[in-house]
Design a protein around this motif. Sequence first.
Motif, PDB file in Angstrom:
ATOM      1  N   LYS A  27       1.084  -1.300  -0.183  1.00 36.73           N
ATOM      2  CA  LYS A  27      -0.130   0.079   0.022  1.00 36.73           C
ATOM      3  C   LYS A  27       0.923   1.172  -0.073  1.00 36.73           C
ATOM      4  CE  LYS A  27      -3.457   0.271   2.958  1.00 36.73           C
ATOM      5  NZ  LYS A  27      -4.283  -0.236   4.123  1.00 36.73           N
ATOM      6  N   ASP A  28       1.796   1.331   0.683  1.00 31.30           N
ATOM      7  CA  ASP A  28       2.794   2.549   0.928  1.00 31.30           C
ATOM      8  C   ASP A  28       3.544   2.541  -0.429  1.00 31.30           C
ATOM      9  OD1 ASP A  28       4.130   4.631   2.404  1.00 31.30           O
ATOM     10  OD2 ASP A  28       5.942   3.475   1.934  1.00 31.30           O
ATOM     11  N   PHE A  29       4.048   1.383  -1.063  1.00 29.11           N
ATOM     12  CA  PHE A  29       4.646   1.536  -2.431  1.00 29.11           C
ATOM     13  C   PHE A  29       3.702   2.050  -3.349  1.00 29.11           C
ATOM     14  CE2 PHE A  29       5.241  -0.878  -6.337  1.00 29.11           C
ATOM     15  CZ  PHE A  29       6.800  -0.437  -6.494  1.00 29.11           C
ATOM     16  N   LEU A  30       2.698   1.753  -3.551  1.00 31.55           N
ATOM     17  CA  LEU A  30       1.784   2.249  -4.520  1.00 31.55           C
ATOM     18  C   LEU A  30       1.266   3.796  -4.068  1.00 31.55           C
ATOM     19  CD1 LEU A  30      -0.701  -0.738  -4.758  1.00 31.55           C
ATOM     20  CD2 LEU A  30       1.252   0.314  -6.363  1.00 31.55           C
ATOM     21  N   LYS A  31       1.218   4.028  -2.977  1.00 30.24           N
ATOM     22  CA  LYS A  31       1.002   5.471  -2.367  1.00 30.24           C
ATOM     23  C   LYS A  31       2.052   6.337  -2.659  1.00 30.24           C
ATOM     24  CE  LYS A  31      -0.054   6.080   1.886  1.00 30.24           C
ATOM     25  NZ  LYS A  31      -0.260   6.364   3.471  1.00 30.24           N
ATOM     26  N   ARG A  32       3.339   6.053  -2.521  1.00 28.72           N
ATOM     27  CA  ARG A  32       4.581   6.762  -2.624  1.00 28.72           C
ATOM     28  C   ARG A  32       4.397   7.055  -4.470  1.00 28.72           C
ATOM     29  NH1 ARG A  32       9.066   5.294   1.217  1.00 28.72           N
ATOM     30  NH2 ARG A  32       9.789   7.427   0.957  1.00 28.72           N
ATOM     31  N   GLY A  33       4.332   6.106  -5.188  1.00 22.80           N
ATOM     32  CA  GLY A  33       4.156   6.251  -6.743  1.00 22.80           C
ATOM     33  C   GLY A  33       3.040   6.985  -7.135  1.00 22.80           C
ATOM     34  N   LEU A  34       1.954   7.065  -6.382  1.00 21.89           N
ATOM     35  CA  LEU A  34       0.917   8.164  -6.704  1.00 21.89           C
ATOM     36  C   LEU A  34       1.395   9.511  -6.206  1.00 21.89           C
ATOM     37  CD1 LEU A  34      -1.871   8.644  -7.962  1.00 21.89           C
ATOM     38  CD2 LEU A  34      -2.938   7.915  -5.790  1.00 21.89           C
ATOM     39  N   ALA A  35       1.997   9.613  -4.930  1.00 19.26           N
ATOM     40  CA  ALA A  35       2.481  10.964  -4.743  1.00 19.26           C
ATOM     41  C   ALA A  35       3.388  11.490  -5.574  1.00 19.26           C
ATOM     42  CB  ALA A  35       3.065  10.922  -3.217  1.00 19.26           C
ATOM     43  N   GLU A  36       4.262  10.929  -6.200  1.00 19.84           N
ATOM     44  CA  GLU A  36       4.965  11.334  -7.376  1.00 19.84           C
ATOM     45  C   GLU A  36       4.444  11.821  -8.549  1.00 19.84           C
ATOM     46  OE1 GLU A  36       8.453  12.042  -7.221  1.00 19.84           O
ATOM     47  OE2 GLU A  36       8.323  11.554  -4.998  1.00 19.84           O
ATOM     48  N   VAL A  37       3.433  11.064  -9.025  1.00 22.75           N
ATOM     49  CA  VAL A  37       2.596  11.455 -10.126  1.00 22.75           C
ATOM     50  C   VAL A  37       1.957  12.649  -9.807  1.00 22.75           C
ATOM     51  CG1 VAL A  37       0.566  10.738 -11.344  1.00 22.75           C
ATOM     52  CG2 VAL A  37       2.226   8.920 -10.938  1.00 22.75           C
ATOM     53  N   ARG A  38       1.243  12.890  -8.746  1.00 22.87           N
ATOM     54  CA  ARG A  38       0.440  14.078  -8.407  1.00 22.87           C
ATOM     55  C   ARG A  38       1.536  15.202  -8.390  1.00 22.87           C
ATOM     56  NH1 ARG A  38      -3.148  11.088  -4.023  1.00 22.87           N
ATOM     57  NH2 ARG A  38      -4.857  10.526  -5.031  1.00 22.87           N
ATOM     58  N   THR A  39       2.918  15.215  -7.776  1.00 25.39           N
ATOM     59  CA  THR A  39       3.790  16.321  -7.681  1.00 25.39           C
ATOM     60  C   THR A  39       3.994  16.488  -9.192  1.00 25.39           C
ATOM     61  OG1 THR A  39       4.624  15.261  -5.652  1.00 25.39           O
ATOM     62  CG2 THR A  39       6.274  16.777  -7.119  1.00 25.39           C
ATOM     63  N   ILE A  40       4.412  15.713 -10.300  1.00 21.86           N
ATOM     64  CA  ILE A  40       4.601  16.032 -11.456  1.00 21.86           C
ATOM     65  C   ILE A  40       3.433  16.703 -12.163  1.00 21.86           C
ATOM     66  CG2 ILE A  40       5.058  14.846 -13.910  1.00 21.86           C
ATOM     67  CD1 ILE A  40       6.819  12.957 -12.333  1.00 21.86           C
ATOM     68  N   GLU A  41       2.261  16.029 -12.049  1.00 16.98           N
ATOM     69  CA  GLU A  41       1.124  16.969 -12.442  1.00 16.98           C
ATOM     70  C   GLU A  41       0.810  18.319 -11.990  1.00 16.98           C
ATOM     71  OE1 GLU A  41      -1.947  13.087 -13.318  1.00 16.98           O
ATOM     72  OE2 GLU A  41      -2.007  14.050 -11.203  1.00 16.98           O
ATOM     73  N   GLN A  42       1.020  18.433 -10.685  1.00 12.38           N
ATOM     74  CA  GLN A  42       0.973  19.850 -10.104  1.00 12.38           C
ATOM     75  C   GLN A  42       2.122  20.748 -10.856  1.00 12.38           C
ATOM     76  OE1 GLN A  42       1.213  18.929  -5.778  1.00 12.38           O
ATOM     77  NE2 GLN A  42      -0.797  18.442  -5.792  1.00 12.38           N
ATOM     78  N   HIS A  43       3.140  20.089 -10.882  1.00 12.26           N
ATOM     79  CA  HIS A  43       4.384  20.999 -11.466  1.00 12.26           C
ATOM     80  C   HIS A  43       3.962  21.517 -12.946  1.00 12.26           C
ATOM     81  CE1 HIS A  43       8.454  22.391 -12.113  1.00 12.26           C
ATOM     82  NE2 HIS A  43       8.625  21.539 -13.004  1.00 12.26           N
ATOM     83  N   LYS A  44       3.595  20.472 -13.670  1.00  9.50           N
ATOM     84  CA  LYS A  44       3.146  20.862 -15.130  1.00  9.50           C
ATOM     85  C   LYS A  44       1.988  21.718 -14.934  1.00  9.50           C
ATOM     86  CE  LYS A  44       4.748  16.655 -17.380  1.00  9.50           C
ATOM     87  NZ  LYS A  44       4.197  15.446 -18.292  1.00  9.50           N
ATOM     88  N   HIS A  45       1.058  21.595 -14.121  1.00  7.57           N
ATOM     89  CA  HIS A  45      -0.103  22.646 -14.164  1.00  7.57           C
ATOM     90  C   HIS A  45       0.373  24.147 -13.777  1.00  7.57           C
ATOM     91  CE1 HIS A  45      -4.134  24.080 -13.755  1.00  7.57           C
ATOM     92  NE2 HIS A  45      -3.942  24.369 -12.475  1.00  7.57           N
ATOM     93  N   ARG A  46       1.244  24.170 -12.984  1.00 10.26           N
ATOM     94  CA  ARG A  46       1.740  25.469 -12.406  1.00 10.26           C
ATOM     95  C   ARG A  46       2.472  26.192 -13.613  1.00 10.26           C
ATOM     96  NH1 ARG A  46       4.646  23.557  -7.875  1.00 10.26           N
ATOM     97  NH2 ARG A  46       3.187  22.638  -6.733  1.00 10.26           N
ATOM     98  N   HIS A  47       3.188  25.260 -14.232  1.00  8.06           N
ATOM     99  CA  HIS A  47       3.970  25.945 -15.506  1.00  8.06           C
ATOM    100  C   HIS A  47       2.982  26.291 -16.627  1.00  8.06           C
ATOM    101  CE1 HIS A  47       7.987  25.748 -14.274  1.00  8.06           C
ATOM    102  NE2 HIS A  47       7.904  24.488 -13.794  1.00  8.06           N
ATOM    103  N   LYS A  48       2.102  25.528 -16.991  1.00 10.63           N
ATOM    104  CA  LYS A  48       0.921  25.749 -17.902  1.00 10.63           C
ATOM    105  C   LYS A  48       0.325  27.014 -17.503  1.00 10.63           C
ATOM    106  CE  LYS A  48      -3.001  23.865 -20.280  1.00 10.63           C
ATOM    107  NZ  LYS A  48      -4.063  22.803 -20.233  1.00 10.63           N
ATOM    108  N   THR A  49      -0.025  27.249 -16.232  1.00 10.25           N
ATOM    109  CA  THR A  49      -0.855  28.553 -15.851  1.00 10.25           C
ATOM    110  C   THR A  49       0.035  29.694 -15.868  1.00 10.25           C
ATOM    111  OG1 THR A  49      -2.062  27.077 -14.150  1.00 10.25           O
ATOM    112  CG2 THR A  49      -2.081  29.536 -14.000  1.00 10.25           C
ATOM    113  N   TYR A  50       1.273  29.278 -15.602  1.00 10.55           N
ATOM    114  CA  TYR A  50       2.256  30.619 -15.765  1.00 10.55           C
ATOM    115  C   TYR A  50       2.353  31.017 -17.326  1.00 10.55           C
ATOM    116  CZ  TYR A  50       6.623  33.252 -15.706  1.00 10.55           C
ATOM    117  OH  TYR A  50       7.855  34.196 -15.825  1.00 10.55           O
TER     118      TYR A  50
END
Length: 87
Positions: A59-82
């Motif tokens: 469960k932690d393995f999957l949760k950590r993977g998903l957290a990395e995906v969300r971080t990348i998505e947020q980073h892309k969203h911020r750059h797109k908005t900028y």
Amino acid sequence: MDWRTNAGYIITNSITVGNTEIVLGVHTENPDSFVTWLCRDKDYYYWGHYYSDLLSAQKDFLKRGLAEVRTIEQHKHRHKTYDEKER
């Protein structure tokens, strides 16, 4: 197949998200000890989370993977908005 090991744990699962690898390992001498780590360059393991049952570690393995995906998505969203504001 070559097995990777770290600190007495055999790495049994891994997933790479962006530049970060998340790994899950089982202890070589205590099969009821599990760990998840973040990993860079296949040999630099950090931020270990330790467990005494496989399901919790998975469960932690999957949760950590998903957290990395969300971080990348947020980073892309911020750059797109900028970028849109720059126009």
